[in-house]
Design an enzyme around this catalytic site. Structure first.
Site, mmCIF file in Angstrom:
data_model
loop_
_atom_site.group_PDB
_atom_site.id
_atom_site.type_symbol
_atom_site.label_atom_id
_atom_site.label_comp_id
_atom_site.label_asym_id
_atom_site.label_seq_id
_atom_site.Cartn_x
_atom_site.Cartn_y
_atom_site.Cartn_z
ATOM 1 N N ASN A 164 0.721 -1.014 0.337
ATOM 2 C CA ASN A 164 0.164 0.394 -0.381
ATOM 3 C C ASN A 164 1.094 0.869 0.055
ATOM 4 O OD1 ASN A 164 0.494 -0.433 2.393
ATOM 5 N ND2 ASN A 164 -1.020 0.172 3.668
ATOM 6 N N GLY A 240 2.971 -6.043 6.839
ATOM 7 C CA GLY A 240 1.650 -6.811 6.198
ATOM 8 C C GLY A 240 0.104 -7.266 7.203
ATOM 9 N N SER A 241 -0.777 -7.992 6.944
ATOM 10 C CA SER A 241 -1.744 -8.685 7.162
ATOM 11 C C SER A 241 -1.923 -10.164 8.365
ATOM 12 C CB SER A 241 -1.996 -9.277 5.853
ATOM 13 O OG SER A 241 -1.828 -10.941 5.626
ATOM 14 N N GLU A 243 -2.242 -12.860 9.184
ATOM 15 C CA GLU A 243 -2.539 -13.731 8.473
ATOM 16 C C GLU A 243 -0.796 -14.084 8.522
ATOM 17 O OE1 GLU A 243 -4.702 -11.479 7.612
ATOM 18 O OE2 GLU A 243 -6.705 -13.134 8.561
ATOM 19 N N GLY A 245 1.351 -12.143 9.268
ATOM 20 C CA GLY A 245 2.386 -12.319 10.773
ATOM 21 C C GLY A 245 2.353 -13.557 11.557
ATOM 22 N N GLU A 262 3.608 -5.718 12.208
ATOM 23 C CA GLU A 262 3.084 -4.394 11.691
ATOM 24 C C GLU A 262 1.853 -5.016 11.102
ATOM 25 O OE1 GLU A 262 2.531 -1.244 13.186
ATOM 26 O OE2 GLU A 262 4.751 -0.988 13.481
ATOM 27 N N CYS A 296 -3.501 0.994 6.290
ATOM 28 C CA CYS A 296 -3.376 0.296 8.043
ATOM 29 C C CYS A 296 -4.273 1.017 8.643
ATOM 30 C CB CYS A 296 -2.705 -0.544 8.530
ATOM 31 S SG CYS A 296 -1.303 1.030 8.567
ATOM 32 N N GLU A 470 6.622 1.343 15.144
ATOM 33 C CA GLU A 470 7.812 1.970 14.724
ATOM 34 C C GLU A 470 6.929 3.282 14.490
ATOM 35 O OE1 GLU A 470 10.199 -0.119 13.216
ATOM 36 O OE2 GLU A 470 9.770 -1.016 11.311
HETATM 37 P P1 NAD Z 1 0.171 -9.688 3.230
HETATM 38 O O1 NAD Z 1 0.273 -10.555 4.275
HETATM 39 O O2 NAD Z 1 -0.485 -10.450 2.416
HETATM 40 O O3 NAD Z 1 1.586 -9.076 2.456
HETATM 41 C C1 NAD Z 1 2.524 -8.672 3.491
HETATM 42 C C2 NAD Z 1 3.911 -8.808 2.710
HETATM 43 O O4 NAD Z 1 3.809 -10.197 2.864
HETATM 44 C C3 NAD Z 1 4.536 -9.143 1.535
HETATM 45 O O5 NAD Z 1 5.313 -8.375 0.275
HETATM 46 C C4 NAD Z 1 3.883 -10.586 1.027
HETATM 47 O O6 NAD Z 1 5.259 -11.012 -0.147
HETATM 48 C C5 NAD Z 1 4.682 -10.723 1.583
HETATM 49 N N1 NAD Z 1 4.564 -12.773 2.328
HETATM 50 C C6 NAD Z 1 3.169 -13.243 2.360
HETATM 51 N N2 NAD Z 1 3.645 -14.516 2.638
HETATM 52 C C7 NAD Z 1 4.945 -14.284 2.577
HETATM 53 C C8 NAD Z 1 5.491 -15.728 3.123
HETATM 54 N N3 NAD Z 1 4.618 -17.118 3.907
HETATM 55 N N4 NAD Z 1 6.171 -15.511 4.349
HETATM 56 C C9 NAD Z 1 7.075 -14.312 3.563
HETATM 57 N N5 NAD Z 1 6.633 -13.294 2.958
HETATM 58 C C10 NAD Z 1 5.013 -13.091 3.064
HETATM 59 O O7 NAD Z 1 -0.196 -8.277 3.447
HETATM 60 P P2 NAD Z 1 -0.585 -6.941 1.861
HETATM 61 O O8 NAD Z 1 -2.413 -7.317 1.686
HETATM 62 O O9 NAD Z 1 0.445 -7.260 1.099
HETATM 63 O O10 NAD Z 1 -1.256 -5.721 2.799
HETATM 64 C C11 NAD Z 1 -1.668 -5.397 3.721
HETATM 65 C C12 NAD Z 1 -1.799 -5.296 4.961
HETATM 66 O O11 NAD Z 1 -0.731 -4.807 5.373
HETATM 67 C C13 NAD Z 1 -3.584 -5.098 6.009
HETATM 68 O O12 NAD Z 1 -3.608 -6.194 7.016
HETATM 69 C C14 NAD Z 1 -2.985 -3.772 6.158
HETATM 70 O O13 NAD Z 1 -3.623 -3.519 7.277
HETATM 71 C C15 NAD Z 1 -1.291 -4.024 6.745
HETATM 72 N N6 NAD Z 1 -0.872 -3.571 6.803
HETATM 73 C C16 NAD Z 1 0.187 -2.612 8.017
HETATM 74 C C17 NAD Z 1 0.733 -1.504 8.482
HETATM 75 C C18 NAD Z 1 1.045 -1.715 9.583
HETATM 76 O O14 NAD Z 1 2.058 0.127 9.927
HETATM 77 N N7 NAD Z 1 0.545 -2.061 10.404
HETATM 78 C C19 NAD Z 1 1.506 -0.979 7.029
HETATM 79 C C20 NAD Z 1 0.560 -0.960 6.373
HETATM 80 C C21 NAD Z 1 -0.441 -2.424 5.212
#
Ligand code: NAD
Length: 489
Positions: A164, A240-241, A243, A245, A262, A296, A470
């Site tokens: 994002n 990221g998400s 799941e 995480g 995060e 997020c 962060e």
């Molecule tokens: P995602 O978890 O699908 O992917 C995030 C990253 O993780 C991507 O680079 C992806 O390639 C990688 N990834 C996926 N599976 C993996 C694995 N098994 N091993 C290692 N890496 C892996 O999330 P997304 O759809 O890219 O982002 C959206 C999510 O991120 C939302 O839930 C959003 O709220 C969250 N987010 C949080 C923050 C924060 O600062 N808290 C900031 C931005 C986005």
């Protein structure tokens, strides 16, 4: 200036971008690449070479070798500060080159892209400014002893970035990691990997010592997984998400290394009846509709006192009409979502909310007759706490509005999800604002303006939105550990 070998190669009509490992731009030997689509048209925008398992290994080796040189750790602090400042300078110098790429791969508006690049540059200045002000303590132990503490970098920091705000979020973690003397391997998001290549270019031009910054692209399920599973990393920084995480936390546990988590959010703003409603309209609308709700900390839920509910919903619906929809390159406010899947997901949430009894006050689906991954800004009323749309993150332009009559009820609804990233309060009464903020289960509370705060303010989740902070000075704790040295004289 170090020479930029090539960060992309023209391959017929479609530019192909490559990875940056050990101070060199490298073609992937696996022959695999990721198609990057332009969200405004759905057409192929560029290709990004996906790293192979061997290349992940090579990036980890390069980072390990860099750490072994101690080049950043032993660099005079003012020189590390200058190095980070130079990265900021190089990023800004490329800003007008980065903007169309960030818009093209991500869909966001030119204005948001400019803000993102500026924000990324500011992270390097902020943590550059701290780099020469890190010091331990001297601890008195009585006669015959001298005792002091040192801050020591973890070593190799494996960082996984979402799509994002790719450049901004990468900078948010890379800058403090380098400021503390770590070597970094960043895996870019598969949907939006290109703009981060400019971060690698800025590091190269700023003469970050070889191996201290590496950028690899690829899908999470193979390249991301290979990186976080690698025995040669010393920490994981994940944004990221929930799941993903959770999955990564298993890798961290297996290796007994720290992880910053995060994760997602389902943030609620509470509107008390004395709030300045005109200000709430604008703040709440920007809070959920900026970048199509793909934020997020988006204010995806608005908990409104029953006495001002209708007026506020009408106000936000009217605000929507003051903004236009279209491609980010034309700087519209309502730009496309990142992908077809993301748009379908947002639409699905609305459909199921209606089946559960919610009402679409405005929007509700994709706009008719538009190419690209557009979704109308949507307001759902009549949402109740148990509904899926109140409980789960949509990550799209969908605002759920719920009514309350008593402050305790509003708090219960706001705190009644598994998330705890952000929350908000709208009131003119400072005591009530403080009473509410103090009871909200969230790492960030906005009072009277959604997204108030900056690079200087700590950010992170309560509950399943994660842990570690962060941004701000707090982030330094993620990237260095304390060593106590006790000397018997
Ligand atoms: P995602 O978890 O699908 O992917 C995030 C990253 O993780 C991507 O680079 C992806 O390639 C990688 N990834 C996926 N599976 C993996 C694995 N098994 N091993 C290692 N890496 C892996 O999330 P997304 O759809 O890219 O982002 C959206 C999510 O991120 C939302 O839930 C959003 O709220 C969250 N987010 C949080 C923050 C924060 O600062 N808290 C900031 C931005 C986005």
């Amino acid at each position: 200036m170090a020479s930029v070998k090539h960060d992309r190669v023209e391959n017929g009509q479609t530019p192909t971008w490559i990875n940056y490992i050990g101070g060199e731009w490298v073609d992937s030997h696996g022959g695999r690449s990721i198609d990057v689509l332009n969200p405004a048209s759905g057409e192929l925008y560029a290709r990004m070479h996906a790293a192979t398992a061997d290349e992940v290994d090579r990036a980890v080796s390069a980072a390990r070798a860099a750490v072994k040189t101690r080049a950043l750790y032993e660099m005079p602090p003012h020189a590390r500060m200058s190095l980070l400042f130079r990265i900021a300078i190089e990023l800004r110098a490329m800003s007008e080159e980065i903007v169309p790429v960030l818009v093209g791969e991500n869909g966001k508006s030119v204005s948001f892209a400019r803000d993102e690049i500026e924000c990324a540059a500011q992270y390097f200045e902020y943590y550059g400014g701290i780099a020469d002000k890190v010091f331990g303590k001297s601890i008195p132990l009585g006669g015959g002893y001298v005792d002091y503490t040192q801050f020591v970098p973890y070593g190799v920091s494996a960082q996984i970035v979402p799509w994002n705000f790719p450049l901004e979020i990468a900078a948010r973690s890379v800058a403090p990691a380098l400021a503390c003397g770590n070597a970094v391997i960043t895996k870019s998001p598969e949907l939006s990997p290109l703009s981060m290549c400019f971060l690698a270019k800025a590091c190269e031009r700023a003469q970050v010592p070889r191996g201290y910054f590496n950028l690899i692209a690829g899908h999470g399920s193979d390249v991301g997984e290979a990186l976080v599973a690698h025995a040669g990393i010393d920490q994981i920084v994940f944004t990221g998400s929930i799941e993903t995480g959770r999955r990564l936390l298993h890798h961290a546990a297996e290796k007994i290394i720290p992880m910053v988590a995060e994760l997602g959010g389902k943030s609620a703003g509470i509107v008390y009846p004395d709030a300045d409603l005109a200000a709430v309209v604008k703040s709440a609308a920007i809070g959920i509709f900026a970048h199509g709700g793909q934020v997020c900390s988006a204010g995806s839920r608005l908990l409104v006192h029953e006495s001002v509910h209708d007026e506020l919903v009408e106000g936000i619906a009217a605000w929507i009409k003051t903004r236009t929809m279209g491609p980010g390159l034309e700087d519209h406010f309502f730009t496309p979502l990142i992908s077809e899947a993301q748009r379908d997901k947002a639409e699905g949430f609305v459909t199921r909310a209606v089946e559960e009894g919610a009402t679409v006050a405005t929007g509700g689906s994709r706009p008719a007759g538009r190419r690209g991954f557009y979704m109308q800004p949507t307001i759902l009323t009549g949402v109740t706490p148990a509904m899926e749309v109140n409980q789960r993150e949509v990550f799209g332009p969908v605002l759920s509005v719920l009514k309350f009559s008593e402050p305790e009820e509003a708090l219960e609804i706001a705190n009644g999800t598994e998330y705890g990233l952000a929350a908000g309060v709208y009131t003119k009464d400072l005591s009530r604002a403080h009473w509410t903020a103090d009871r909200l289960e969230a790492g960030t509370v906005f009072v009277n303006q959604w997204f108030a705060g900056g690079n200087e303010t700590p950010f992170g989740g309560f509950k399943k939105s994660g842990y570690g902070r962060e941004k701000g000075v707090e982030a330094m704790a993620n990237y260095q550990q304390t060593r106590n040295v006790a000397i018997r004289l």
